[in-house]
Design an enzyme around this catalytic site. Sequence first.
Site, PDB file in Angstrom:
ATOM      1  N   ASN A  37      -7.601 -12.004  -5.048  1.00  0.00           N
ATOM      2  CA  ASN A  37      -7.449 -11.245  -3.804  1.00  0.00           C
ATOM      3  C   ASN A  37      -8.483 -11.675  -2.757  1.00  0.00           C
ATOM      4  OD1 ASN A  37      -6.506  -9.297  -2.057  1.00  0.00           O
ATOM      5  ND2 ASN A  37      -7.312  -7.546  -3.199  1.00  0.00           N
ATOM      6  N   HIS A 121      -3.198   5.436 -10.742  1.00  0.00           N
ATOM      7  CA  HIS A 121      -4.311   5.942  -9.940  1.00  0.00           C
ATOM      8  C   HIS A 121      -3.921   7.281  -9.320  1.00  0.00           C
ATOM      9  CE1 HIS A 121      -6.236   1.726  -9.210  1.00  0.00           C
ATOM     10  NE2 HIS A 121      -5.877   1.909 -10.453  1.00  0.00           N
ATOM     11  N   ARG A 146      -6.341   7.832 -13.877  1.00  0.00           N
ATOM     12  CA  ARG A 146      -7.628   7.537 -13.243  1.00  0.00           C
ATOM     13  C   ARG A 146      -7.754   8.431 -12.034  1.00  0.00           C
ATOM     14  NH1 ARG A 146      -9.841   2.162  -9.953  1.00  0.00           N
ATOM     15  NH2 ARG A 146      -9.121   3.353  -8.150  1.00  0.00           N
ATOM     16  N   TYR A 158     -13.825   3.720  -1.590  1.00  0.00           N
ATOM     17  CA  TYR A 158     -13.012   2.707  -2.271  1.00  0.00           C
ATOM     18  C   TYR A 158     -11.923   3.377  -3.099  1.00  0.00           C
ATOM     19  CZ  TYR A 158     -15.590   4.128  -6.371  1.00  0.00           C
ATOM     20  OH  TYR A 158     -16.109   4.882  -7.374  1.00  0.00           O
ATOM     21  N   ASP A 214     -13.608   5.163 -11.956  1.00  0.00           N
ATOM     22  CA  ASP A 214     -14.138   3.835 -11.609  1.00  0.00           C
ATOM     23  C   ASP A 214     -15.295   3.992 -10.622  1.00  0.00           C
ATOM     24  OD1 ASP A 214     -14.517   1.188 -10.896  1.00  0.00           O
ATOM     25  OD2 ASP A 214     -12.414   0.798 -10.396  1.00  0.00           O
ATOM     26  N   HIS A 216     -16.919   1.332  -9.469  1.00  0.00           N
ATOM     27  CA  HIS A 216     -16.778   0.141  -8.615  1.00  0.00           C
ATOM     28  C   HIS A 216     -18.120  -0.531  -8.291  1.00  0.00           C
ATOM     29  CE1 HIS A 216     -14.164  -2.277  -5.934  1.00  0.00           C
ATOM     30  NE2 HIS A 216     -13.198  -1.756  -6.673  1.00  0.00           N
ATOM     31  N   GLU A 240     -15.773   3.222 -15.513  1.00  0.00           N
ATOM     32  CA  GLU A 240     -15.535   1.793 -15.242  1.00  0.00           C
ATOM     33  C   GLU A 240     -16.550   1.222 -14.260  1.00  0.00           C
ATOM     34  OE1 GLU A 240     -11.495   1.181 -14.127  1.00  0.00           O
ATOM     35  OE2 GLU A 240     -11.955  -0.546 -12.861  1.00  0.00           O
ATOM     36  N   GLU A 266     -13.442  -6.478 -14.658  1.00  0.00           N
ATOM     37  CA  GLU A 266     -12.316  -6.911 -13.816  1.00  0.00           C
ATOM     38  C   GLU A 266     -12.708  -8.108 -12.958  1.00  0.00           C
ATOM     39  OE1 GLU A 266     -11.559  -3.126 -11.812  1.00  0.00           O
ATOM     40  OE2 GLU A 266     -12.247  -3.975  -9.938  1.00  0.00           O
ATOM     41  N   ARG A 287     -11.986  -5.381 -19.291  1.00  0.00           N
ATOM     42  CA  ARG A 287     -11.129  -5.173 -18.122  1.00  0.00           C
ATOM     43  C   ARG A 287     -10.476  -6.463 -17.606  1.00  0.00           C
ATOM     44  NH1 ARG A 287      -8.627  -1.790 -15.920  1.00  0.00           N
ATOM     45  NH2 ARG A 287      -9.460  -1.797 -13.810  1.00  0.00           N
ATOM     46  N   HIS A 316      -7.087  -5.225 -16.336  1.00  0.00           N
ATOM     47  CA  HIS A 316      -6.936  -4.868 -14.925  1.00  0.00           C
ATOM     48  C   HIS A 316      -5.474  -5.022 -14.501  1.00  0.00           C
ATOM     49  CE1 HIS A 316      -8.790  -5.467 -10.632  1.00  0.00           C
ATOM     50  NE2 HIS A 316      -8.530  -4.200 -10.881  1.00  0.00           N
ATOM     51  N   ASP A 320      -2.816  -6.198  -6.748  1.00  0.00           N
ATOM     52  CA  ASP A 320      -3.113  -7.576  -6.336  1.00  0.00           C
ATOM     53  C   ASP A 320      -3.118  -8.560  -7.509  1.00  0.00           C
ATOM     54  OD1 ASP A 320      -5.769  -5.724  -5.874  1.00  0.00           O
ATOM     55  OD2 ASP A 320      -6.301  -7.535  -6.978  1.00  0.00           O
ATOM     56  N   GLU A 343      -3.701  -0.728 -17.350  1.00  0.00           N
ATOM     57  CA  GLU A 343      -3.642  -0.196 -15.987  1.00  0.00           C
ATOM     58  C   GLU A 343      -2.339  -0.664 -15.333  1.00  0.00           C
ATOM     59  OE1 GLU A 343      -6.420   0.035 -11.980  1.00  0.00           O
ATOM     60  OE2 GLU A 343      -6.579  -1.741 -13.240  1.00  0.00           O
ATOM     61  N   TRP A 406     -19.421  -3.669  -3.009  1.00  0.00           N
ATOM     62  CA  TRP A 406     -18.187  -2.941  -2.682  1.00  0.00           C
ATOM     63  C   TRP A 406     -17.437  -2.584  -3.909  1.00  0.00           C
ATOM     64  CZ3 TRP A 406     -12.760  -3.749  -3.195  1.00  0.00           C
ATOM     65  CH2 TRP A 406     -12.002  -2.717  -2.604  1.00  0.00           C
TER      66      TRP A 406
END
Length: 406
Positions: A37, A121, A146, A158, A214, A216, A240, A266, A287, A316, A320, A343, A406
Amino acid sequence: MRIVAGEVIVSSPGRNFVTLKLVTDDGVVGYGDGTVNGRERAVEGYLQHLIPLLIGRDATRIEDTWQYLYRGAYWRRGPITMASISAVDQALWDISGKALGVPVHRLLGGTSRDYLMTYPHCTGMTVDEVVDEAAAKLEEGYKAIRVQAAVPGLATTYGVHAHADDEETGAYEPASGALPDEEIWDTKLYLDFVPKLVKRVRDELGYGFELLHDSHHRLTPIEAGWLGKQLEPYRMFWLEDATPAEDQAAFRLIRQHTTTPLAVGEVFNSWFDYQTLITERLIDFVRTPVTHGGGITHLRQLMGVADFYGVRSGFHGPSDISPVGMAANCHLSWSIHNFGVQEYMGYPEQVSKVFTRFPVVENGVVVLDDTPGLGVEIDEDAAKRFPFDPKYLPVNRKTDGTLHDW
Ligand code: EZ4
Ligand code: CO
């Protein structure tokens, strides 16, 4: 059966996807997903280096081709390299399955289970919205969810986006061609909020399902340990990406402080990203998806070692990763002993105009599909109608402007 042609299809039916197509002298066509991505052109370029190496090779020699591309490059690992090798690897498993008339999971030893538990999600701008969304997903039959909500006091969070075009999947969808969005992050607001979110979900909906969250990559190890400890009463399936993933040693500190299970990887692409994490029993779930982890060949090997340490899969599955990559995840998930969860974020509707057949979820589980190969069909003419649409993931700054993960 020799490979006679290769082509990279970069298409954007709602999301950008990099698909490798390989063709054999018998006319068998195989597909592989190499989508990274925001860096799609880099994979496309890498694959252009690989195609000449593939022409004339025996398409059935999957392991040898993997070793040839991995060891032969001299330059090892990394997301672009491993996604590119993965695309080739998936296409070869697809070809072998189609040539023999069997689904890829059969080539991998057959199914080890009756269904694949998936998680969607559940997101919202408020806790109430998340609870409603979670209740709806459980009603649909999901056994795991999740939960993510907008953190009060932050303009954006996010995984939670209010734009209409994201409603279907909760996927992050930046504007075309623009520079990355800049988001603002405040760890203290997040840490105060998440235990309340998780508590509300358990208080309202109970304990009859698996619950995931998550972080992130935003926390320090000691913050992650603290959060994990707060979440212990709510029996999480996993927390996560608690900290920036590349610091394997950080997980020693997290592990000292909490029994909340940990998932990571991931953004990983190799066994060597996991060596410490798995052999020291610092994590519970892998992941890395097939698309980013060097293909079925490498990820299967990785999961084999992970099994000896009681570490399970949670590949994951965001929107994307293309439907080809999702199918590859599912075939591996069906076959390995140490499956945990798959997922399945879902796809924008246009995706099915290009990917006309791919694994589907019903009642919260992946439906077993015995179509030969990976079981994905692609309308290549339709792909041409959705040209590449350059986009970037956002960047993240603390309230004082310091760049953050991020
Ligand atoms: O932000 O796939 O668990 N899922 C995630 C994803 C990632 C995106 C990045 O491309 O964290 O939504
Ligand atoms: Co994640």
